[in-house]
Scaffold this active site. Structure first.
Site, PDB file in Angstrom:
ATOM      1  N   LYS A 179      96.570  57.768  38.757  1.00 34.80           N
ATOM      2  CA  LYS A 179      95.449  57.507  37.833  1.00 34.80           C
ATOM      3  C   LYS A 179      94.169  57.920  38.538  1.00 34.80           C
ATOM      4  O   LYS A 179      93.579  57.182  39.329  1.00 34.80           O
ATOM      5  CB  LYS A 179      95.433  56.035  37.486  1.00 34.80           C
ATOM      6  CG  LYS A 179      94.514  55.699  36.321  1.00 34.80           C
ATOM      7  CD  LYS A 179      95.103  56.165  35.037  1.00 34.80           C
ATOM      8  CE  LYS A 179      94.460  55.645  33.766  1.00 34.80           C
ATOM      9  NZ  LYS A 179      93.890  54.339  33.740  1.00 34.80           N
ATOM     10  N   GLU A 221      99.631  48.936  35.717  1.00 37.57           N
ATOM     11  CA  GLU A 221      98.660  49.602  36.592  1.00 37.57           C
ATOM     12  C   GLU A 221      98.273  48.765  37.810  1.00 37.57           C
ATOM     13  O   GLU A 221      97.980  47.566  37.692  1.00 37.57           O
ATOM     14  CB  GLU A 221      97.404  49.942  35.795  1.00 37.57           C
ATOM     15  CG  GLU A 221      96.388  50.802  36.545  1.00 37.57           C
ATOM     16  CD  GLU A 221      95.459  51.519  35.609  1.00 37.57           C
ATOM     17  OE1 GLU A 221      94.431  50.936  35.222  1.00 37.57           O
ATOM     18  OE2 GLU A 221      95.784  52.661  35.228  1.00 37.57           O
ATOM     19  N   GLU A 236      94.429  61.735  27.781  1.00 32.05           N
ATOM     20  CA  GLU A 236      93.689  60.561  27.284  1.00 32.05           C
ATOM     21  C   GLU A 236      92.549  60.951  26.356  1.00 32.05           C
ATOM     22  O   GLU A 236      91.733  61.811  26.686  1.00 32.05           O
ATOM     23  CB  GLU A 236      93.155  59.787  28.483  1.00 32.05           C
ATOM     24  CG  GLU A 236      92.441  58.498  28.136  1.00 32.05           C
ATOM     25  CD  GLU A 236      92.017  57.755  29.378  1.00 32.05           C
ATOM     26  OE1 GLU A 236      92.886  57.259  30.123  1.00 32.05           O
ATOM     27  OE2 GLU A 236      90.791  57.698  29.640  1.00 32.05           O
ATOM     28  N   GLU A 274      95.784  52.287  25.596  1.00 28.03           N
ATOM     29  CA  GLU A 274      95.322  51.944  26.950  1.00 28.03           C
ATOM     30  C   GLU A 274      94.090  51.044  26.906  1.00 28.03           C
ATOM     31  O   GLU A 274      93.221  51.226  26.058  1.00 28.03           O
ATOM     32  CB  GLU A 274      94.902  53.222  27.703  1.00 28.03           C
ATOM     33  CG  GLU A 274      95.915  54.320  27.779  1.00 28.03           C
ATOM     34  CD  GLU A 274      95.302  55.571  28.419  1.00 28.03           C
ATOM     35  OE1 GLU A 274      94.261  55.480  29.087  1.00 28.03           O
ATOM     36  OE2 GLU A 274      95.871  56.655  28.221  1.00 28.03           O
ATOM     37  N   SER A 275      94.011  50.091  27.817  1.00 22.58           N
ATOM     38  CA  SER A 275      92.805  49.293  28.081  1.00 22.58           C
ATOM     39  C   SER A 275      92.601  48.126  27.130  1.00 22.58           C
ATOM     40  O   SER A 275      92.801  48.249  25.911  1.00 22.58           O
ATOM     41  CB  SER A 275      91.527  50.152  28.066  1.00 22.58           C
ATOM     42  OG  SER A 275      91.560  51.144  29.045  1.00 22.58           O
ATOM     43  N   ASN A 320      92.424  55.607  24.689  1.00 26.15           N
ATOM     44  CA  ASN A 320      91.731  54.612  25.511  1.00 26.15           C
ATOM     45  C   ASN A 320      90.832  53.763  24.628  1.00 26.15           C
ATOM     46  O   ASN A 320      89.880  54.273  24.030  1.00 26.15           O
ATOM     47  CB  ASN A 320      90.933  55.280  26.628  1.00 26.15           C
ATOM     48  CG  ASN A 320      90.686  54.297  27.774  1.00 26.15           C
ATOM     49  OD1 ASN A 320      90.588  53.093  27.538  1.00 26.15           O
ATOM     50  ND2 ASN A 320      90.614  54.800  28.981  1.00 26.15           N
ATOM     51  N   LYS A 379      95.400  48.184  40.181  1.00 22.65           N
ATOM     52  CA  LYS A 379      93.970  48.416  39.998  1.00 22.65           C
ATOM     53  C   LYS A 379      93.199  47.305  40.710  1.00 22.65           C
ATOM     54  O   LYS A 379      93.102  46.190  40.224  1.00 22.65           O
ATOM     55  CB  LYS A 379      93.686  48.391  38.501  1.00 22.65           C
ATOM     56  CG  LYS A 379      92.269  48.607  38.057  1.00 22.65           C
ATOM     57  CD  LYS A 379      92.226  48.502  36.521  1.00 22.65           C
ATOM     58  CE  LYS A 379      90.882  48.826  35.957  1.00 22.65           C
ATOM     59  NZ  LYS A 379      90.868  48.717  34.472  1.00 22.65           N
TER      60      LYS A 379
HETATM   61  O1  LIG Z   1      88.174  50.259  33.692  1.00 25.11           O
HETATM   62  C1  LIG Z   1      87.028  50.742  33.791  1.00 25.11           C
HETATM   63  O2  LIG Z   1      85.999  50.069  33.983  1.00 25.11           O
HETATM   64  C2  LIG Z   1      86.837  52.235  33.697  1.00 25.11           C
HETATM   65  C3  LIG Z   1      85.543  52.771  33.716  1.00 25.11           C
HETATM   66  C4  LIG Z   1      85.373  54.154  33.649  1.00 25.11           C
HETATM   67  C5  LIG Z   1      86.479  54.993  33.576  1.00 25.11           C
HETATM   68  C6  LIG Z   1      87.780  54.475  33.557  1.00 25.11           C
HETATM   69  C7  LIG Z   1      87.957  53.097  33.619  1.00 25.11           C
HETATM   70  N1  LIG Z   1      89.220  52.519  33.626  1.00 25.11           N
HETATM   71  C8  LIG Z   1      90.414  53.286  33.713  1.00 25.11           C
HETATM   72  C9  LIG Z   1      91.305  52.841  32.624  1.00 25.11           C
HETATM   73  O3  LIG Z   1      91.426  53.518  31.675  1.00 25.11           O
HETATM   74  C10 LIG Z   1      91.941  51.487  32.794  1.00 25.11           C
HETATM   75  O4  LIG Z   1      92.106  51.255  34.165  1.00 25.11           O
HETATM   76  C11 LIG Z   1      93.313  51.352  32.142  1.00 25.11           C
HETATM   77  O5  LIG Z   1      93.298  51.858  30.820  1.00 25.11           O
HETATM   78  C12 LIG Z   1      93.702  49.866  32.118  1.00 25.11           C
HETATM   79  O6  LIG Z   1      92.689  49.141  31.444  1.00 25.11           O
HETATM   80  P1  LIG Z   1      92.704  47.507  31.546  1.00 25.11           P
HETATM   81  O7  LIG Z   1      94.092  47.047  31.115  1.00 25.11           O
HETATM   82  O8  LIG Z   1      91.620  47.057  30.586  1.00 25.11           O
HETATM   83  O9  LIG Z   1      92.411  47.167  32.969  1.00 25.11           O
END
Ligand SMILES: O=C(O)c1ccccc1NCC(=O)[C@H](O)[C@H](O)COP(=O)(O)O
Length: 262
Positions: A113, A51, A162, A214-215, A183, A53
């Site tokens: 995204k 991603e 998601e 994810e995340s 997520n 970001k």
């Molecule tokens: O990342 C956030 O703070 C967030 C807050 C509210 C809605 C969505 C958000 N993020 C989008 C995502 O789901 C993440 O960008 C994506 O899953 C990657 O997560 P990471 O690897 O922890 O950056």
């Protein structure tokens, strides 16, 4: 009002503006990209959706100097199977210009995204080169999600659907989603728990969906944990955006998929 509520309220404003100003291009020369679903279904290593970001509500500015095209090309060279580009401007410092710039230079499946609540946003995403769009279970009622899912599929787009809990996973199955993202981040509290993938994947284990965790994925051990639970792909933003060596980080997280999770 949660951050997700604030984001959705902002999207309603954006959709009204788009409906006035946007005439769908749907240019004929839209680049044909590999299907995310097909290209991830039989991988030897876990599929990585990498991603782009710049910032996020939970972490603030992550990497504000990034060149999205250079970042996406580095992801592709390091072995990413798909690219995700945050296009929300207000909360993530992204843009549709980022998406179309990456689309010009990278041939992988490309996820816009953003927080989709209307067909016009899906048209805009496709016109800027996306081959995948995101639908978030928590963002809309089931019937509206079903309409948008079917609309996106009618435009030959893949959909990353998601979810964050078992109820939403059941909804994803009712709608017929074939790419389901779990997520690990609670979009209302920002709490991150890889145990969410472990709990929710159990609902999806007998489906033929492509399961994406994810995340909050940082280390090889994190990937092993979600792969053991049944994830065949991961979506990673911050860890790659902060990495001093994308190739080394990708080599660490792109673990072999054992027979158990194939
Ligand atoms: O990342 C956030 O703070 C967030 C807050 C509210 C809605 C969505 C958000 N993020 C989008 C995502 O789901 C993440 O960008 C994506 O899953 C990657 O997560 P990471 O690897 O922890 O950056």
């Amino acid at each position: 009002m949660t951050i997700l509520d604030k984001i959705i309220e902002q999207k309603k404003v954006e959709v009204q503006e788009l409906k006035v100003i946007y005439s769908v291009q749907q240019s004929e020369n839209v680049k044909k990209r590999p299907s995310l679903y097909e290209s991830f279904k039989n991988l030897e290593n876990i599929g990585v959706i990498a991603e782009v970001k710049r910032a996020s509500p939970s972490k603030g500015v992550i990497n504000d100097e990034v060149d999205p095209v250079a970042q996406a090309k580095a992801y592709a060279k390091a072995g990413a199977g798909a690219i995700s580009v945050l296009t929300d401007r207000q909360f993530f410092k992204g843009s549709m210009a980022d998406l179309s710039a990456v689309a010009e230079e990278v041939d992988l499946p490309l996820l816009c995204k953003d927080f989709m609540i209307d067909e016009v946003q899906i048209d805009v995403a496709k016109d800027h080169g996306a081959s995948v769009i995101l639908l978030i279970a928590a963002a809309l009622p089931e019937e509206r999600l079903r309409e948008l899912y079917q609309y996106a599929r009618s435009k030959e787009l893949d959909v990353l659907f998601e979810v964050h809990d078992e109820e939403e996973a059941e909804m994803a199955l009712r709608i017929g989603a074939r790419i389901i993202g779990i997520n690990n981040r609670n979009l209302k509290t920002f709490e991150v728990d890889l145990g969410v993938t472990e709990r929710v994947a159990s609902i999806l284990k007998d489906s033929n969906c492509l399961l994406v965790s994810e995340s909050g994925i940082r280390t090889k051990e994190d990937v092993e944990q979600v792969a053991e639970a049944g994830a065949k792909a991961i979506l990673v933003g911050e860890t790659l955006m902060r990495s001093p060596n994308i190739t080394d980080t990708m080599n660490e997280i792109r673990i072999p998929l054992t027979k158990a999770v194939k």
